[in-house]
Every structure is written in structure tokens, then in C-alpha cells.
Design a protein around this motif. Structure first.
Motif, PDB file in Angstrom:
ATOM      1  N   ILE A 178       0.867  -1.669   0.062  1.00  5.21           N
ATOM      2  CA  ILE A 178       0.304   0.135   0.261  1.00  5.21           C
ATOM      3  C   ILE A 178       1.168   1.579  -0.320  1.00  5.21           C
ATOM      4  N   CYS A 179       2.057   1.268   0.677  1.00  8.55           N
ATOM      5  CA  CYS A 179       2.699   2.427   0.488  1.00  8.55           C
ATOM      6  C   CYS A 179       3.647   2.752  -0.245  1.00  8.55           C
ATOM      7  N   ALA A 180       3.753   1.869  -1.228  1.00  5.96           N
ATOM      8  CA  ALA A 180       5.074   1.794  -2.522  1.00  5.96           C
ATOM      9  C   ALA A 180       4.484   2.010  -3.675  1.00  5.96           C
ATOM     10  N   LEU A 181       2.526   1.435  -3.821  1.00  7.06           N
ATOM     11  CA  LEU A 181       1.569   1.551  -4.830  1.00  7.06           C
ATOM     12  C   LEU A 181       1.584   3.013  -5.483  1.00  7.06           C
ATOM     13  N   PRO A 182       1.393   3.767  -5.006  1.00  9.30           N
ATOM     14  CA  PRO A 182       1.252   6.020  -4.963  1.00  9.30           C
ATOM     15  C   PRO A 182       2.333   6.176  -6.285  1.00  9.30           C
ATOM     16  N   SER A 183       3.625   6.269  -5.604  1.00 13.30           N
ATOM     17  CA  SER A 183       4.575   6.103  -6.649  1.00 13.30           C
ATOM     18  C   SER A 183       5.733   5.430  -7.400  1.00 13.30           C
ATOM     19  N   PHE A 184       4.785   4.143  -7.496  1.00 10.24           N
ATOM     20  CA  PHE A 184       4.963   3.592  -8.788  1.00 10.24           C
ATOM     21  C   PHE A 184       5.067   3.881 -10.316  1.00 10.24           C
ATOM     22  N   LYS A 185       5.388   3.485 -10.837  1.00 11.37           N
ATOM     23  CA  LYS A 185       4.375   3.911 -12.742  1.00 11.37           C
ATOM     24  C   LYS A 185       5.575   2.532 -13.518  1.00 11.37           C
ATOM     25  N   PRO A 186       4.227   2.033 -14.018  1.00  9.70           N
ATOM     26  CA  PRO A 186       4.803   0.695 -15.261  1.00  9.70           C
ATOM     27  C   PRO A 186       6.124   1.569 -16.159  1.00  9.70           C
ATOM     28  N   PHE A 187       6.775   0.174 -16.047  1.00 12.35           N
ATOM     29  CA  PHE A 187       7.916   0.464 -17.159  1.00 12.35           C
ATOM     30  C   PHE A 187       7.922  -0.456 -18.958  1.00 12.35           C
ATOM     31  N   GLU A 188       8.964  -0.556 -19.424  1.00 12.54           N
ATOM     32  CA  GLU A 188       8.461  -1.291 -20.419  1.00 12.54           C
ATOM     33  C   GLU A 188       9.601  -2.513 -20.146  1.00 12.54           C
ATOM     34  N   VAL A 189       9.686  -3.743 -20.564  1.00 13.02           N
ATOM     35  CA  VAL A 189      10.630  -4.747 -20.538  1.00 13.02           C
ATOM     36  C   VAL A 189      11.092  -5.416 -22.025  1.00 13.02           C
ATOM     37  N   HIS A 228       7.846 -29.744 -11.332  1.00 12.14           N
ATOM     38  CA  HIS A 228       7.563 -28.953 -12.561  1.00 12.14           C
ATOM     39  C   HIS A 228       9.571 -28.682 -12.753  1.00 12.14           C
ATOM     40  N   PRO A 229      10.055 -29.317 -14.397  1.00  9.12           N
ATOM     41  CA  PRO A 229      11.147 -29.015 -14.518  1.00  9.12           C
ATOM     42  C   PRO A 229      11.088 -27.798 -15.336  1.00  9.12           C
ATOM     43  N   ARG A 230      10.086 -26.831 -14.829  1.00  6.24           N
ATOM     44  CA  ARG A 230      10.025 -25.152 -15.863  1.00  6.24           C
ATOM     45  C   ARG A 230       9.480 -24.224 -14.448  1.00  6.24           C
ATOM     46  N   MET A 231       9.478 -23.085 -14.824  1.00  5.62           N
ATOM     47  CA  MET A 231       9.646 -22.094 -14.083  1.00  5.62           C
ATOM     48  C   MET A 231       8.322 -21.251 -14.744  1.00  5.62           C
ATOM     49  N   SER A 232       7.090 -21.031 -13.530  1.00  4.57           N
ATOM     50  CA  SER A 232       6.216 -20.210 -14.437  1.00  4.57           C
ATOM     51  C   SER A 232       6.703 -19.170 -14.274  1.00  4.57           C
ATOM     52  N   VAL A 233       6.104 -18.301 -15.057  1.00  3.44           N
ATOM     53  CA  VAL A 233       6.099 -16.761 -15.451  1.00  3.44           C
ATOM     54  C   VAL A 233       5.200 -16.611 -15.464  1.00  3.44           C
ATOM     55  N   ILE A 234       5.201 -14.961 -14.339  1.00  4.71           N
ATOM     56  CA  ILE A 234       3.508 -13.869 -14.191  1.00  4.71           C
ATOM     57  C   ILE A 234       4.076 -13.333 -15.277  1.00  4.71           C
ATOM     58  N   LEU A 235       3.931 -12.347 -15.816  1.00  7.85           N
ATOM     59  CA  LEU A 235       3.855 -11.207 -16.480  1.00  7.85           C
ATOM     60  C   LEU A 235       1.995 -10.362 -15.995  1.00  7.85           C
ATOM     61  N   VAL A 236       2.848  -9.163 -15.555  1.00  7.00           N
ATOM     62  CA  VAL A 236       1.170  -8.302 -15.210  1.00  7.00           C
ATOM     63  C   VAL A 236       0.894  -7.212 -15.826  1.00  7.00           C
ATOM     64  N   ARG A 237       0.782  -6.452 -16.446  1.00 10.57           N
ATOM     65  CA  ARG A 237       0.614  -5.582 -17.920  1.00 10.57           C
ATOM     66  C   ARG A 237       0.556  -4.150 -17.111  1.00 10.57           C
ATOM     67  N   ALA A 238       0.663  -3.876 -17.654  1.00 13.15           N
ATOM     68  CA  ALA A 238       0.666  -2.143 -16.659  1.00 13.15           C
ATOM     69  C   ALA A 238      -0.761  -1.797 -16.819  1.00 13.15           C
ATOM     70  N   LEU A 239      -1.846  -1.273 -15.907  1.00 10.60           N
ATOM     71  CA  LEU A 239      -3.115  -1.210 -15.600  1.00 10.60           C
ATOM     72  C   LEU A 239      -3.058   0.029 -14.628  1.00 10.60           C
ATOM     73  N   SER A 240      -4.611   0.092 -13.649  1.00  8.24           N
ATOM     74  CA  SER A 240      -5.004   1.240 -13.103  1.00  8.24           C
ATOM     75  C   SER A 240      -4.279   0.846 -11.478  1.00  8.24           C
ATOM     76  N   LYS A 241      -3.798   1.982 -10.949  1.00  5.93           N
ATOM     77  CA  LYS A 241      -3.220   1.158  -9.689  1.00  5.93           C
ATOM     78  C   LYS A 241      -4.162   0.711  -8.936  1.00  5.93           C
ATOM     79  N   GLN A 242      -6.129   1.671  -9.093  1.00  4.71           N
ATOM     80  CA  GLN A 242      -6.537   0.290  -8.107  1.00  4.71           C
ATOM     81  C   GLN A 242      -7.265  -0.961  -8.990  1.00  4.71           C
TER      82      GLN A 242
END
Length: 307
Positions: A178-189, A228-242
Motif C-alpha cells: 500500500i505504501c509503495a503503490l502511489p509512487s510506482f509507474k509502469p515500465f517497459e521490458v 515441475h522442470p519448468r518455471m512459471s512466469v507471471i507478467l502483469v501488464r500496465a493497469l490502473s493503480k486501483q
């Protein structure tokens, strides 16, 4: 003989309290247990590296009493000549590795069971490399972006002091979120999976994980499994903070993957680049980088438990 590595500061002093309880048991005194404590000037990794040089044919296991960060250091320092399994006695604030392994008993029943009749778990961990760095092992996950920013906020000494004073140490991650959310911005990877052509994504976070849990029990990757011999990759695309906050609330029950902004992949290797240094966390420990190479371990590591 058993080696017991204790981080007395784990869980805001819980490590020392639990060790005192173990020391009162009959099992502790009946077995040949050599106990070593981590120090601020010498972390668990250096200690484990030194202890793994001990040539003891009768060495049955290395017991680790601490948090996920302690176990991360031990795994990266423990290089015995032969096969010596590890037993994790969770004493941290998150203990996600124990959840992923299926450990449900308290410290004392777990400790006694491992000494009497342990059950072996053979699991796949992950390896990672940073620019100009050596290859290292991660137990739980590596989270780049918002996850790393939250871990960085949670690691602030002043923040941890206040959470301890308010008796809210079990809620450190949600409070830091909750504390880190207000100042965080999406970024490109730039993401490259298994050597395929890279794809560009604007994201809030991307996390590579060996099992479902992170952040003290959040079920980030419900389908992930240590076997499982493979790792899971979870990607969350840019969205509103809410909506991001809503996503994290749904993570506790594993329903966030239904959101269109959440993408779940599986991979043997993951190569990620960002234009600028970005927060990330590995097994809860925060840092910054602009490039990461992760790959699933080719062989299994043996852990002892009672489940």
C-alpha cells in the motif's frame, strides 16, 4: 552428525526464541548436533561455505533455522563434497519456501520428525545471473518491478521498526504494498523465453517462480510446482493503480490469473532487459538491475521434512 545454522535475528528475534525451545528437547541432546549462529558481520552464506568444507562421512543433514533470506544464503554457500540434504526450520516473517514445500507443522514437531524419521523432497530450484555476476540459486521467485519496489519498501529499517511496535510483522508485505503503490509507474521490458524472439511489454511487474507462493502466502502462480522442470512466469501488464490493488487482493485466493492484464507462461530460461535500473527482489531480498537471466535447475535438490 547434524549441522544447525541459526539466524537469531530472523523474524524480528523469533529465530533465537525458537532455538531456545529446540535446545530444551530430548532430541537436541540425544543427537550429535553442532550449532552455529549467523552474525551481522558474517552472513549465512559465508558461514555455510565454511561449514560445507567439514569432512564428516556421518553428516546426515544441514538444518537451517531462519527465514527465506537465510535459506537463500545457505543454499548459495553450501557446497559439500557429497550429498548432504537440507532441512528448513522456518522462523521468518514470510516463510514462503515452507509453504511451497508443503510444510504445515510447527517448528518443534518438524524438528523432532526430521531427526527421527525424515521424508525426502527432491525439488527443482532456479538459477539466475545478473550482469557481470556469477550464477546463483533462487528458492522461491525473482520479481521485477512493483514486487521489487514493495520488497525494497518493506526492507526499510524505520518501516520495520514501526510494524514491530504495532505488532503487525505478519502484515509487512501488504502494508509495504500500500505504501509503495502511489509512487510506482509502469515500465517497459524486453522478454525472451527459451531463446525465442524477444517481445516488448509495458508492465507493472514480471515474476519468475518455482512454486505458487510469495509475499507471505499470496498465491501468485497457482499452477506452479517444485516438481515441475519448468518455471512459471507471471507478467502483469500496465493497469490502473486501483486495479493493481484489486489484483493483489485476489492473489490471496489465486483468482488474479483471470484478469486480462495477467499473462502466465512456462519456460526453462527467461532473459529480461529494461532501459533503466529497476527494483527487483530475489527470495524477498531487494536490489536493482537492468538485466536478468534465469533458468531452471537441471537437477533436483534434496530437502528433509515431515510432510
Amino acid at each position: 552428525m547434524y549441522i544447525l545454522i541459526v539466524n537469531p535475528a530472523a523474524g524480528n528475534g523469533r529465530g533465537l526464541k525458537l532455538f531456545k525451545q529446540l535446545k530444551k528437547t530430548k532430541e537436541y541432546h540425544r543427537q550429535n548436533i553442532r550449532t552455529f549462529f549467523t552474525k551481522a558481520s558474517e552472513g549465512a552464506e559465508a558461514l555455510a561455505a565454511e561449514l560445507s568444507k567439514i569432512e564428516a562421512p556421518s553428516l546426515k543433514a544441514c538444518l537451517v533455522l531462519g527465514g527465506d533470506g537465510t535459506l537463500h544464503e545457505v543454499i548459495n554457500g553450501w557446497k559439500p563434497q557429497g550429498r548432504v540434504p537440507i532441512c528448513f526450520l522456518p522462523a521468518g516473517s514470510g516463510n514462503d519456501f515452507a509453504r511451497g514445500l508443503g510444510v504445515k507443522a510447527g517448528i518443534l514437531p518438524l524438528f523432532k520428525a526430521v531427526l527421527r524419521n525424515p521424508e525426502e523432497h527432491h525439488v527443482y530450484l532456479g538459477n539466475y545471473r545478473l550482469p557481470k555476476g556469477e550464477e546463483r540459486t533462487f528458492l522461491n521467485n525473482i520479481g521485477i518491478g512493483f514486487d521489487g519496489a514493495v520488497a525494497s519498501y518493506a526492507d526499510r529499517p524505520a518501516f520495520r521498526v514501526w510494524m514491530r511496535r504495532l505488532h503487525l510483522t505478519k502484515w509487512i508485505y501488504p502494508a509495504a504494498l500500500i505504501c509503495a503503490l502511489p509512487s510506482f509507474k509502469p515500465f517497459e521490458v524486453e522478454v525472451k523465453l527459451d531463446g525465442q524472439a524477444p517481445v516488448m511489454e509495458k508492465v507493472m511487474m514480471i515474476t519468475m517462480t518455482n512454486h505458487p507462493y510469495f509475499g507471505g502466502g499470496m498465491k501468485l502462480a497457482p499452477r506452479s510446482d517444485f516438481q515441475h522442470p519448468r518455471m512459471s512466469v507471471i507478467l502483469v501488464r500496465a493497469l490502473s493503480k486501483q486495479k493493481l490493488l484489486t489484483l493483489f487482493l485476489s492473489v490471496f485466493i489465486g483468482k488474479h490469473t483471470a484478469l486480462k492484464e495477467v499473462v502466465e507462461w512456462e519456460a526453462d530460461t527467461v532473459h529480461i532487459r529494461t532501459k533503466h535500473e529497476t527494483f527487483f527482489q530475489v527470495d524477498g531480498q531487494p536490489s536493482r538491475s537492468d538485466e536478468w537471466l534465469m533458468k531452471k535447475a537441471s537437477s533436483k535438490t534434496t530437502f528433509l521434512s515431515n510432510s
